[in-house]
Design a protein around this motif. Structure first.
Motif, short mmCIF file in Angstrom:
data_model
loop_
_atom_site.label_atom_id
_atom_site.label_comp_id
_atom_site.label_asym_id
_atom_site.label_seq_id
_atom_site.Cartn_x
_atom_site.Cartn_y
_atom_site.Cartn_z
N MET A 129 114.39 -50.30 69.40
CA MET A 129 113.32 -49.60 70.11
C MET A 129 113.27 -48.13 69.70
SD MET A 129 112.96 -48.89 74.23
CE MET A 129 114.24 -47.60 74.17
N TYR A 170 110.39 -46.23 67.34
CA TYR A 170 109.69 -45.07 67.91
C TYR A 170 109.80 -43.87 66.97
CZ TYR A 170 108.66 -41.24 71.17
OH TYR A 170 108.14 -40.12 71.77
N GLU A 171 111.00 -43.63 66.44
CA GLU A 171 111.20 -42.50 65.53
C GLU A 171 110.35 -42.64 64.27
OE1 GLU A 171 115.90 -41.60 66.68
OE2 GLU A 171 115.39 -42.76 64.90
N THR A 208 107.45 -44.24 63.96
CA THR A 208 106.00 -44.39 64.15
C THR A 208 105.35 -43.35 65.06
OG1 THR A 208 106.36 -45.91 66.01
CG2 THR A 208 106.14 -46.89 63.82
N ALA A 209 106.09 -42.76 65.97
CA ALA A 209 105.48 -41.95 67.03
C ALA A 209 104.60 -40.83 66.48
CB ALA A 209 106.56 -41.38 67.95
N ALA A 246 102.32 -41.74 72.40
CA ALA A 246 103.48 -42.63 72.22
C ALA A 246 104.47 -42.38 73.35
CB ALA A 246 104.14 -42.39 70.87
N LEU A 265 108.12 -43.66 75.40
CA LEU A 265 109.41 -44.31 75.14
C LEU A 265 110.13 -44.57 76.45
CD1 LEU A 265 111.52 -45.23 72.99
CD2 LEU A 265 112.48 -42.92 73.13
N PHE A 325 106.81 -47.98 73.82
CA PHE A 325 107.96 -48.64 73.21
C PHE A 325 108.97 -48.91 74.33
CE2 PHE A 325 105.77 -46.44 69.94
CZ PHE A 325 106.00 -47.11 68.75
#
Length: 665
Positions: free
Chosen positions: A499, A503-504, A506-507, A514, A516, A537
């Motif tokens: 996860m 996130y790292e 794509t954000a 975005a 998290l 995410f």
């Protein structure tokens, strides 16, 4: 000639075609699926049987079980897995039945003791209020004013931060409660709540409260639980029962629990009492030995920053035998002193110290074949745990023998079209495979048009989830899929590590908000998600019990098939237990469990007849492996696609009109 007496209400007269619910609500259309389930629940009550009822999203299952439960004339508990559903049942569905259908009943909403102010502990805290920060201290005047006004003592009435540390000293648990020996027993908010529950026809609780109460009353040591005696139980969101039951039928000793015991012991007598110095010294002895034990434990047990759980074995616990013995000796001394005195506060300290000493011995030996033992690091806490591997026997011994009617319902109970997995795990069959009671099953389909409303995207070009580069490739796929729907996506993961990494990656590249999991409280994340096109995410708790109807959620991306980690001590123990019976754990346990979990993830997407969207499974094994058939046959009949161009045309193309809700006239 006198008019005939009016016929008593029935399931059919209330929920059937042309029934009272249709007359009361002009927008409501009779649902044949709902009536079918309601009749099955009614039959379970009338004949005294157990019912497994799978009811797809949109069938109206809460009314389908509430109506026959209220008509049965018995005291019924409704237990849910989530607070969201508990609130819906009590604050929405029950008032509807009372106000619109004229049903007469008393209902009670119950939470665990920890949600209520303890007047006895409040008195002690008020004498010397201590807070972990200035921000918490600012809440004290508001809290003091609330205490003089509240009728329920429920902390939900206050706008306290979730992390408000002082609440643990203002509330109580089943372990710390003094019970009927407390000077505040009659005015206690929990006592008042229990009296309301005793007078009610229907109780609305959650699974954790239900099993905490059941474990307490069936332990043989103390019988005063929160719940009064009841005649029948309806478990909604029943797919979550096994984990909830397992956590309450075991034992756990932690540094937090020992610290709390020491703190409560010091506060049990006023400082001017001549016994206070001795009691404080004994409490400090327990605290210092506890600190030493939990300082040594991570290295001795093999816990590291990468491993938050590890199995306990006699040989590893042996490395802590000296530290464990010192803690037990400290507990024995504290119990001996407290047990010789008359005050209820000291009697509670005596009982708690003895119980913890017994549990430490049980944990140290780690030899019960039907339990799994493990250590878990969580924040600053370290927990030594033992849980039953299989809750089936516990449920047969503690629950089923006392009740002739139990209803289990959820949108996901059947794996590959069969109820066998759930029924076995819940102990409805004995060791020879014979039913322990009369069990009926019912599968009620969702009224949603899944081929029209949903698409299932199954790419095969991504690497295997265990291959290097999978999460990087998955991140690129996430970006492409979000372009199709304009964000508005849940990206669900089976591990926190994947996860965070996704996130790292794509954000900063997504032109949408975005979010998290973990950065804000869950409800705040959902509020932000609904307000503007977003990509969330998430893992674990967002796979189920989350309801986002409408356009705000148009895409659910799942990174991999949700097999439970075989490295988890409880999962590993269940696998070994099934192997010892000569059975295949993958087919009997791992595969059906994962299939049910995947259905829960899929279920986040379509919540109403107007919803439309995509579920994307990035794990190629659902197509390339033979067992993928079990997953696919368990999912709703969505339109399947393998190409993003085709997917985009489907999502952005003309939408066929929503068909009317089926109605029997």
């Amino acid at each position: 000639m006198s008019a005939p007496a009016p016929r008593p209400p029935s399931v059919d007269s209330l929920l059937g075609p042309g029934g009272a619910l249709e007359e009361a609500l002009p927008a409501y259309e009779h649902r044949p699926e709902q009536l079918q389930m309601a009749r099955a629940v009614e039959r379970a009550f009338s004949e005294g049987s157990y019912l497994l009822a799978e009811a797809g999203t949109g069938t109206g299952k809460t009314l389908a079980y509430l109506v026959p439960a209220l008509l049965a004339g018995r005291k019924v508990v409704v237990s849910t897995a989530t607070k969201t559903l508990q609130d819906q049942v009590f604050f929405k569905d029950l008032p509807l039945l009372s106000e619109k259908l004229g049903l007469r009943f008393e209902a009670a909403y119950l939470k665990g003791r920890g949600n209520y102010l303890c007047l006895h502990r409040y008195e002690s805290f008020e004498k010397d209020p201590q807070f972990v920060s200035k921000e918490e201290a600012k809440q004290w005047p508001l809290l003091k004013k609330w205490v003089t006004q509240t009728e329920t003592g429920d902390r939900a009435e206050l706008d306290l931060p979730e992390s408000f540390a002082a609440w643990s000293r203002l509330s109580t648990t089943s372990e710390t409660c003094l019970g009927s020996r407390c000077s505040q027993y009659e005015t206690c908010f929990v006592t008042r709540m229990r009296k309301r529950a005793e007078a009610a026809d229907l109780l609305v609780v959650n699974h954790h409260l239900f099993f905490a109460d059941l474990a307490l009353r069936s332990s043989g040591k103390r019988t005063e639980g929160v719940l009064p005696f009841y005649d029948a139980v309806i478990f909604d969101e029943a797919h979550a029962l096994e984990d909830a039951a397992s956590s309450h039928f075991g034992c756990s000793v932690s540094n937090y629990r020992l610290e709390e015991l020491s703190r409560d012991a010091v506060a049990a007598l006023p400082a001017k009492d001549e016994r206070h110095a001795t009691l404080s010294a004994l409490a400090q002895r327990v605290r210092s030995h506890s600190d030493a034990l939990f300082l040594q434990a991570p290295r001795a047990l093999g816990l590291s920053s990468q491993e938050s759980t590890v199995a306990l074995r006699p040989e590893t616990m042996g490395k802590l035998s000296g530290a464990l013995e010192q803690v037990r000796e400290g507990l024995a001394a504290l119990a001996s002193f407290a047990g010789s005195e008359r005050e209820p506060e000291l009697a509670a300290i005596h009982r708690r110290a003895e119980e913890m000493a017994e549990q430490l011995t049980f944990l140290e030996k780690s030899e019960s074949a039907d339990h799994v033992y493990w250590a878990e690091a969580r924040g600053k806490g370290l927990f030594l745990r033992a849980n039953p591997i299989d809750v089936a026997k516990e449920l047969r011994d503690r629950l089923y023998g006392a009740l002739d009617t139990v209803v289990f319902t959820s949108a996901t109970l059947a794996a590959d079209g069969r109820f066998d997995f759930f029924a076995r795990r819940m102990g409805m069959y004995d060791d020879e495979g014979q039913p322990v009671t009369r069990v009926r099953t019912l599968a009620v389909p969702s009224p949603f048009d899944f081929p029209r409303q949903s698409a299932l995207y199954l790419p095969t070009h991504l690497p295997d989830p265990s291959a290097p580069g999978f999460i990087e490739a998955a991140a690129e796929e996430i970006i492409q899929l979000c372009e199709v729907t304009g964000g508005r996506a849940f990206v669900l993961f089976t591990s926190l590590r994947n996860m965070v990494r996704a996130y790292e990656l794509t954000a900063t590249r997504l032109p949408y908000q975005a979010l998290l999991q973990g950065e804000r409280p869950k409800q705040q994340l959902l509020d932000a998600f609904r307000q503007t096109p977003s990509v969330l995410f998430a893992a674990h708790s967002f796979w189920e019990g989350v309801d986002v109807p409408g356009d705000a959620l148009s895409l659910v991306i799942i990174d991999r098939l949700p097999f439970a980690s075989p490295g988890d001590p409880l999962v590993a123990a269940r696998i070994r237990q099934i192997q010892a019976r000569g059975e295949e754990p993958f087919d009997q346990y791992q595969l059906p469990q994962a299939a049910l979990a995947l259905r829960q993830g899929f279920g986040r997407l379509i919540r109403t007849q107007a919803d439309r969207g995509i579920v994307a499974m990035l794990d190629r094994r659902i197509v390339t492996k033979g067992y993928g058939r079990v997953f696919l046959s368990s999912l709703p009949a969505a339109k399947r696609m393998e190409d993003t161009t085709e997917l985009s045309r489907w999502f952005n193309g003309p939408v066929r009109p929503v068909p009317p809700v089926r109605s029997i006239r």
